[in-house]
Design a protein around this motif. Structure first.
Motif, PDB file in Angstrom:
ATOM      1  N   GLU A   1       1.980  -6.963   8.448  1.00  0.00           N
ATOM      2  CA  GLU A   1       2.007  -5.626   7.850  1.00  0.00           C
ATOM      3  C   GLU A   1       3.327  -4.972   8.250  1.00  0.00           C
ATOM      4  O   GLU A   1       3.606  -4.811   9.436  1.00  0.00           O
ATOM      5  CB  GLU A   1       0.828  -4.794   8.356  1.00  0.00           C
ATOM      6  CG  GLU A   1      -0.527  -5.404   8.036  1.00  0.00           C
ATOM      7  CD  GLU A   1      -1.620  -4.933   8.989  1.00  0.00           C
ATOM      8  OE1 GLU A   1      -2.586  -4.341   8.501  1.00  0.00           O
ATOM      9  OE2 GLU A   1      -1.484  -5.164  10.200  1.00  0.00           O
TER      10      GLU A   1
ATOM     11  N   LEU B   1       0.855  -1.186   0.000  1.00  0.00           N
ATOM     12  CA  LEU B   1       0.000   0.000   0.000  1.00  0.00           C
ATOM     13  C   LEU B   1       0.887   1.231   0.000  1.00  0.00           C
ATOM     14  O   LEU B   1       1.761   1.373   0.852  1.00  0.00           O
ATOM     15  CB  LEU B   1      -0.893   0.027   1.240  1.00  0.00           C
ATOM     16  CG  LEU B   1      -1.875  -1.126   1.445  1.00  0.00           C
ATOM     17  CD1 LEU B   1      -2.582  -0.973   2.778  1.00  0.00           C
ATOM     18  CD2 LEU B   1      -2.877  -1.185   0.317  1.00  0.00           C
TER      19      LEU B   1
ATOM     20  N   ASP C   1      -3.309   5.107  -0.694  1.00  0.00           N
ATOM     21  CA  ASP C   1      -4.006   3.830  -0.910  1.00  0.00           C
ATOM     22  C   ASP C   1      -4.761   3.402   0.336  1.00  0.00           C
ATOM     23  O   ASP C   1      -4.453   3.822   1.457  1.00  0.00           O
ATOM     24  CB  ASP C   1      -3.010   2.733  -1.279  1.00  0.00           C
ATOM     25  CG  ASP C   1      -2.289   2.998  -2.584  1.00  0.00           C
ATOM     26  OD1 ASP C   1      -2.691   3.921  -3.313  1.00  0.00           O
ATOM     27  OD2 ASP C   1      -1.306   2.282  -2.870  1.00  0.00           O
TER      28      ASP C   1
ATOM     29  N   GLN D   1      -6.747  -0.231   2.175  1.00  0.00           N
ATOM     30  CA  GLN D   1      -7.044  -1.655   2.142  1.00  0.00           C
ATOM     31  C   GLN D   1      -8.133  -1.969   3.161  1.00  0.00           C
ATOM     32  O   GLN D   1      -8.040  -1.534   4.316  1.00  0.00           O
ATOM     33  CB  GLN D   1      -5.807  -2.486   2.496  1.00  0.00           C
ATOM     34  CG  GLN D   1      -6.069  -3.993   2.505  1.00  0.00           C
ATOM     35  CD  GLN D   1      -4.910  -4.754   3.109  1.00  0.00           C
ATOM     36  OE1 GLN D   1      -4.801  -4.901   4.317  1.00  0.00           O
ATOM     37  NE2 GLN D   1      -4.019  -5.236   2.250  1.00  0.00           N
ATOM     38  N   TRP D   2      -9.154  -2.671   2.691  1.00  0.00           N
ATOM     39  CA  TRP D   2     -10.203  -3.162   3.588  1.00  0.00           C
ATOM     40  C   TRP D   2     -10.064  -4.672   3.648  1.00  0.00           C
ATOM     41  O   TRP D   2     -10.212  -5.349   2.643  1.00  0.00           O
ATOM     42  CB  TRP D   2     -11.587  -2.772   3.078  1.00  0.00           C
ATOM     43  CG  TRP D   2     -12.647  -2.973   4.122  1.00  0.00           C
ATOM     44  CD1 TRP D   2     -13.061  -4.157   4.642  1.00  0.00           C
ATOM     45  CD2 TRP D   2     -13.382  -1.958   4.798  1.00  0.00           C
ATOM     46  NE1 TRP D   2     -14.027  -3.945   5.596  1.00  0.00           N
ATOM     47  CE2 TRP D   2     -14.243  -2.607   5.708  1.00  0.00           C
ATOM     48  CE3 TRP D   2     -13.409  -0.576   4.712  1.00  0.00           C
ATOM     49  CZ2 TRP D   2     -15.112  -1.905   6.523  1.00  0.00           C
ATOM     50  CZ3 TRP D   2     -14.284   0.124   5.524  1.00  0.00           C
ATOM     51  CH2 TRP D   2     -15.119  -0.534   6.426  1.00  0.00           C
ATOM     52  N   MET D   3      -9.736  -5.201   4.829  1.00  0.00           N
ATOM     53  CA  MET D   3      -9.581  -6.641   5.005  1.00  0.00           C
ATOM     54  C   MET D   3     -10.720  -7.182   5.863  1.00  0.00           C
ATOM     55  O   MET D   3     -10.920  -6.730   6.989  1.00  0.00           O
ATOM     56  CB  MET D   3      -8.249  -6.976   5.682  1.00  0.00           C
ATOM     57  CG  MET D   3      -8.027  -8.493   5.798  1.00  0.00           C
ATOM     58  SD  MET D   3      -6.752  -8.933   6.992  1.00  0.00           S
ATOM     59  CE  MET D   3      -7.605  -8.650   8.536  1.00  0.00           C
TER      60      MET D   3
ATOM     61  N   TYR E   1     -10.040  -9.492   0.718  1.00  0.00           N
ATOM     62  CA  TYR E   1      -9.354  -8.202   0.694  1.00  0.00           C
ATOM     63  C   TYR E   1      -9.957  -7.300  -0.370  1.00  0.00           C
ATOM     64  O   TYR E   1     -10.412  -7.771  -1.408  1.00  0.00           O
ATOM     65  CB  TYR E   1      -7.874  -8.378   0.324  1.00  0.00           C
ATOM     66  CG  TYR E   1      -6.962  -8.759   1.454  1.00  0.00           C
ATOM     67  CD1 TYR E   1      -6.332  -7.786   2.207  1.00  0.00           C
ATOM     68  CD2 TYR E   1      -6.710 -10.087   1.746  1.00  0.00           C
ATOM     69  CE1 TYR E   1      -5.465  -8.135   3.236  1.00  0.00           C
ATOM     70  CE2 TYR E   1      -5.851 -10.449   2.763  1.00  0.00           C
ATOM     71  CZ  TYR E   1      -5.226  -9.463   3.502  1.00  0.00           C
ATOM     72  OH  TYR E   1      -4.378  -9.800   4.512  1.00  0.00           O
ATOM     73  N   GLN E   2      -9.922  -5.995  -0.106  1.00  0.00           N
ATOM     74  CA  GLN E   2     -10.150  -5.001  -1.144  1.00  0.00           C
ATOM     75  C   GLN E   2      -9.007  -3.985  -1.050  1.00  0.00           C
ATOM     76  O   GLN E   2      -8.921  -3.248  -0.076  1.00  0.00           O
ATOM     77  CB  GLN E   2     -11.498  -4.303  -0.970  1.00  0.00           C
ATOM     78  CG  GLN E   2     -12.694  -5.210  -1.136  1.00  0.00           C
ATOM     79  CD  GLN E   2     -14.014  -4.463  -1.024  1.00  0.00           C
ATOM     80  OE1 GLN E   2     -14.355  -3.656  -1.880  1.00  0.00           O
ATOM     81  NE2 GLN E   2     -14.751  -4.729   0.031  1.00  0.00           N
ATOM     82  N   ASP E   3      -8.113  -4.000  -2.032  1.00  0.00           N
ATOM     83  CA  ASP E   3      -7.023  -3.036  -2.110  1.00  0.00           C
ATOM     84  C   ASP E   3      -7.387  -1.986  -3.152  1.00  0.00           C
ATOM     85  O   ASP E   3      -7.748  -2.325  -4.288  1.00  0.00           O
ATOM     86  CB  ASP E   3      -5.716  -3.719  -2.525  1.00  0.00           C
ATOM     87  CG  ASP E   3      -5.083  -4.511  -1.388  1.00  0.00           C
ATOM     88  OD1 ASP E   3      -5.611  -4.439  -0.261  1.00  0.00           O
ATOM     89  OD2 ASP E   3      -4.073  -5.190  -1.624  1.00  0.00           O
TER      90      ASP E   3
END
Length: 303
Positions: free
Chosen positions: A105, A87, A91, A93-95, A135-137
């Motif tokens: 991380e 990231l 950016d 990220q939704w995990m 995940y959504q990156d």
């Protein structure tokens, strides 16, 4: 329209997590009903690599979703599903940990050694605690930004705001996550759904929320035009502002402007059994999760 009152302002407190990462925690590991559906919010900001370089080595999560938003530097990540990536600045990220995931991380500074980002934990309802992890990156270039006539800027990270919709979707808490800048001296009102819990986190500049004519907080001495004057700093750097009920939030920006996150979500209103990175509904479910961690059955096979 009804203005949301400010229930509380408090400074984020310094703490350490992971392998010795120095950060500031605005809330977490306290009363989970206070900002339901949100459980924890960390501001990891540092310009000394020795205070963040060891990062957050392999650790588990179950029953929650984590939202990581990077402002400067990078965060390299990898997980038990075989995903890996990095990231960068801007950016997100939704995990969705769901039934369980192991990940790490590792933050890295920019060319000046600076690292800055935020992590928010959102609870999952009982019906989704054991959902499949995902995940959504999202690259910062995909996040829509609105610039108003008065210079106010709003990045719509998640949710819909002023006709723009953020790129992350399908989140249980149905959140709205906005990155807002209000220029010096500007007073601005932002709509917030009446049925959501809401908070702001100020990370640059200062301003007064709610009734801007009666700000509260510490008095700071600031030199203006060669004279010493008192400046009311109701909510400045690293300040959490917790709001009551209503359908709009008003902020009066200070002399240097104000930048803050405005985050809201629909409360889940379920029992919380919580220990470290595992958040379930009952103590029995919590004990089962840690038993599975010990015997190696924590990660569920994909269906």
């Amino acid at each position: 329209m009804s203005l949301r009152p400010t229930l509380e302002t408090r400074r984020a407190l310094p703490t350490m997590e992971g392998a010795g990462v120095h950060l500031h925690r605005a809330f977490g590991f306290q009363d989970p009903s206070e900002l339901d559906p949100f459980l924890l919010f960390d501001d990891f900001r540092n310009d000394r690599p020795e205070h963040y370089a060891k990062g957050f080595p392999w650790h588990p999560h179950r029953g929650i979703e984590t939202i990581t938003y990077v402002l400067s530097g990078t965060v390299d990540h990898s997980d038990s599903l075989g995903n890996s990536g990095s990231l960068g600045a801007g950016d997100i990220q939704w995990m969705t940990a769901g039934s369980g995931i192991l990940h790490q991380e590792m933050p890295k500074g920019n060319t000046q050694g600076q690292m800055h980002g935020f992590q928010l934990w959102a609870n999952l309802p009982s019906s989704l605690k054991m959902t499949a992890p995902r995940y959504q990156d999202v690259k910062g270039t995909e996040i829509p930004e609105i610039i108003d006539d008065d210079g106010t800027r709003v990045k719509v990270v998640i949710g819909t705001f002023w006709g723009k919709t953020g790129p992350v979707d399908g989140i249980a808490a149905d959140p709205q996550y906005l990155d807002i800048y209000v220029p010096p001296g500007v007073k601005k009102t932002f709509p917030v759904d009446t049925y959501r819990r809401a908070f702001a986190y100020v990370f640059d500049g200062a301003g007064a929320f709610a009734d801007a004519s009666t700000p509260t907080g510490v008095l700071l001495e600031k030199e203006v035009a060669g004279q010493e004057v008192n400046i009311r700093d109701m909510s400045g750097n690293r300040t959490l502002v917790r709001f009551g009920t209503g359908d709009e939030v008003t902020v009066q920006a200070g002399p240097e402007g104000i930048r803050f996150l405005l985050i809201s979500g629909a409360p889940i209103q379920e029992p919380v059994a919580w220990h470290g990175p595992i958040v379930m509904n009952t103590q029995a479910e919590l004990q089962q999760a840690f038993s599975e961690l010990r015997n190696g059955t924590f990660i569920r096979p994909a269906h």
